[in-house]
Design a protein around this motif. Structure first.
Motif, PDB file in Angstrom:
ATOM      1  N   THR A  57      83.732  75.182 -51.451  1.00 36.87           N
ATOM      2  CA  THR A  57      83.804  73.747 -51.757  1.00 36.87           C
ATOM      3  C   THR A  57      85.182  73.405 -52.310  1.00 36.87           C
ATOM      4  OG1 THR A  57      81.426  73.740 -52.246  1.00 36.87           O
ATOM      5  CG2 THR A  57      82.706  71.873 -53.040  1.00 36.87           C
ATOM      6  N   ALA A  58      85.693  74.217 -53.209  1.00 36.99           N
ATOM      7  CA  ALA A  58      87.014  73.974 -53.785  1.00 36.99           C
ATOM      8  C   ALA A  58      88.095  74.042 -52.710  1.00 36.99           C
ATOM      9  CB  ALA A  58      87.295  74.985 -54.903  1.00 36.99           C
ATOM     10  N   ILE A  59      88.007  75.014 -51.798  1.00 35.53           N
ATOM     11  CA  ILE A  59      89.004  75.152 -50.720  1.00 35.53           C
ATOM     12  C   ILE A  59      88.949  73.943 -49.788  1.00 35.53           C
ATOM     13  CG2 ILE A  59      89.596  76.499 -48.663  1.00 35.53           C
ATOM     14  CD1 ILE A  59      88.765  79.025 -50.254  1.00 35.53           C
ATOM     15  N   ILE A  60      87.753  73.522 -49.435  1.00 34.88           N
ATOM     16  CA  ILE A  60      87.606  72.362 -48.534  1.00 34.88           C
ATOM     17  C   ILE A  60      88.153  71.100 -49.207  1.00 34.88           C
ATOM     18  CG2 ILE A  60      85.925  70.845 -47.419  1.00 34.88           C
ATOM     19  CD1 ILE A  60      84.243  73.393 -46.861  1.00 34.88           C
ATOM     20  N   LEU A  61      87.785  70.868 -50.464  1.00 37.12           N
ATOM     21  CA  LEU A  61      88.297  69.695 -51.178  1.00 37.12           C
ATOM     22  C   LEU A  61      89.815  69.736 -51.309  1.00 37.12           C
ATOM     23  CD1 LEU A  61      85.655  69.152 -54.011  1.00 37.12           C
ATOM     24  CD2 LEU A  61      86.112  67.691 -52.055  1.00 37.12           C
ATOM     25  N   PHE A  62      90.361  70.893 -51.641  1.00 35.77           N
ATOM     26  CA  PHE A  62      91.801  71.035 -51.774  1.00 35.77           C
ATOM     27  C   PHE A  62      92.509  70.750 -50.447  1.00 35.77           C
ATOM     28  CE2 PHE A  62      95.718  73.593 -51.769  1.00 35.77           C
ATOM     29  CZ  PHE A  62      96.353  73.007 -52.863  1.00 35.77           C
ATOM     30  N   SER A  63      91.950  71.264 -49.350  1.00 37.26           N
ATOM     31  CA  SER A  63      92.584  71.026 -48.037  1.00 37.26           C
ATOM     32  C   SER A  63      92.505  69.554 -47.637  1.00 37.26           C
ATOM     33  CB  SER A  63      91.962  71.923 -46.966  1.00 37.26           C
ATOM     34  OG  SER A  63      90.618  71.556 -46.744  1.00 37.26           O
ATOM     35  N   LEU A  64      91.433  68.869 -48.006  1.00 35.14           N
ATOM     36  CA  LEU A  64      91.325  67.431 -47.705  1.00 35.14           C
ATOM     37  C   LEU A  64      92.318  66.616 -48.527  1.00 35.14           C
ATOM     38  CD1 LEU A  64      87.450  66.954 -47.411  1.00 35.14           C
ATOM     39  CD2 LEU A  64      89.138  66.890 -45.568  1.00 35.14           C
ATOM     40  N   ILE A  65      92.522  67.044 -49.774  1.00 33.75           N
ATOM     41  CA  ILE A  65      93.445  66.309 -50.637  1.00 33.75           C
ATOM     42  C   ILE A  65      94.881  66.527 -50.193  1.00 33.75           C
ATOM     43  CG2 ILE A  65      94.377  66.216 -52.985  1.00 33.75           C
ATOM     44  CD1 ILE A  65      91.517  66.796 -53.975  1.00 33.75           C
TER      45      ILE A  65
END
Length: 192
Positions: free
Chosen positions: A19-27
């Motif tokens: 979840t953290a990796i996905i959110l970071f990549s979206l940001i």
């Protein structure tokens, strides 16, 4: 029992990490701007605004525009919108001045232009053919760019998009019903 807790902890940690990796990549990834679709057949260099008006406001605008556009005309004239378009002018004849009044029936065309069809005319107490008066006006009045007088057809044709407006805006007539006071235009504002 210890293995169940370890396994649950590891699964929860992996879910949190994903979840953290996905959110970071979206940001971090750049946002893509959606294409704004243009209307079919529209000019992509302009944005359109639809405006409704009334006779009073349009009277003020037309006469302000005429003052700015034709200030060095040798003949004084003004336009008044009542149930029809009225053109009042003063014709210099020798050392005298003769009052003139022409009335027109307006019609908004599908291409956005406006046609003013001659309805009636009075020049002092003289009886003069309408085509002669329109020819005289065409030759002696300084008309705004986009206004074409057609004496043989007994009408004035207003090429709305040729009128000189600030900021290169253009205008199209949609509805021009003076009797019902329903006047609407499309204003085209350049975006390039």
């Amino acid at each position: 029992m210890k293995n169940k807790w370890k396994m649950s902890f590891l699964i929860l940690m992996v879910i949190n990490l994903l979840t953290a990796i996905i959110l970071f990549s979206l940001i971090v990834s750049p946002a893509s701007s959606p294409d704004i679709p243009a209307k079919k057949g529209s000019n992509r260099d302009y944005v359109s605004f639809h405006v409704k008006s009334n006779k009073y406001d349009l009277n003020r605008l037309i006469n302000h525009y005429l003052e700015q556009e034709v200030e060095d005309s040798p003949i004084d004239y003004r336009v008044v919108l009542n149930d029809e378009v009225e053109l009042y002018g003063i014709l210099p004849v020798f050392s005298d001045k003769i009052n003139m009044k022409l009335t027109f029936e307006p019609e908004a065309l599908k291409n956005g232009d406006l046609v003013l069809k001659q309805k009636s005319m009075s020049i002092g107490s003289l009886r003069v053919p309408i085509s002669y008066v329109l020819s005289f006006i065409k030759e002696n009045y300084k008309l705004p760019r986009g206004v074409e007088i057609r004496p043989s057809d007994k009408l004035i044709y207003v090429h709305m998009q040729e009128l000189k407006l600030k900021s290169d805006m253009k205008i199209e007539a949609e509805q021009f019903d003076l009797k019902k006071n329903k006047i609407s235009f499309t204003i085209l504002v350049p975006v390039k």
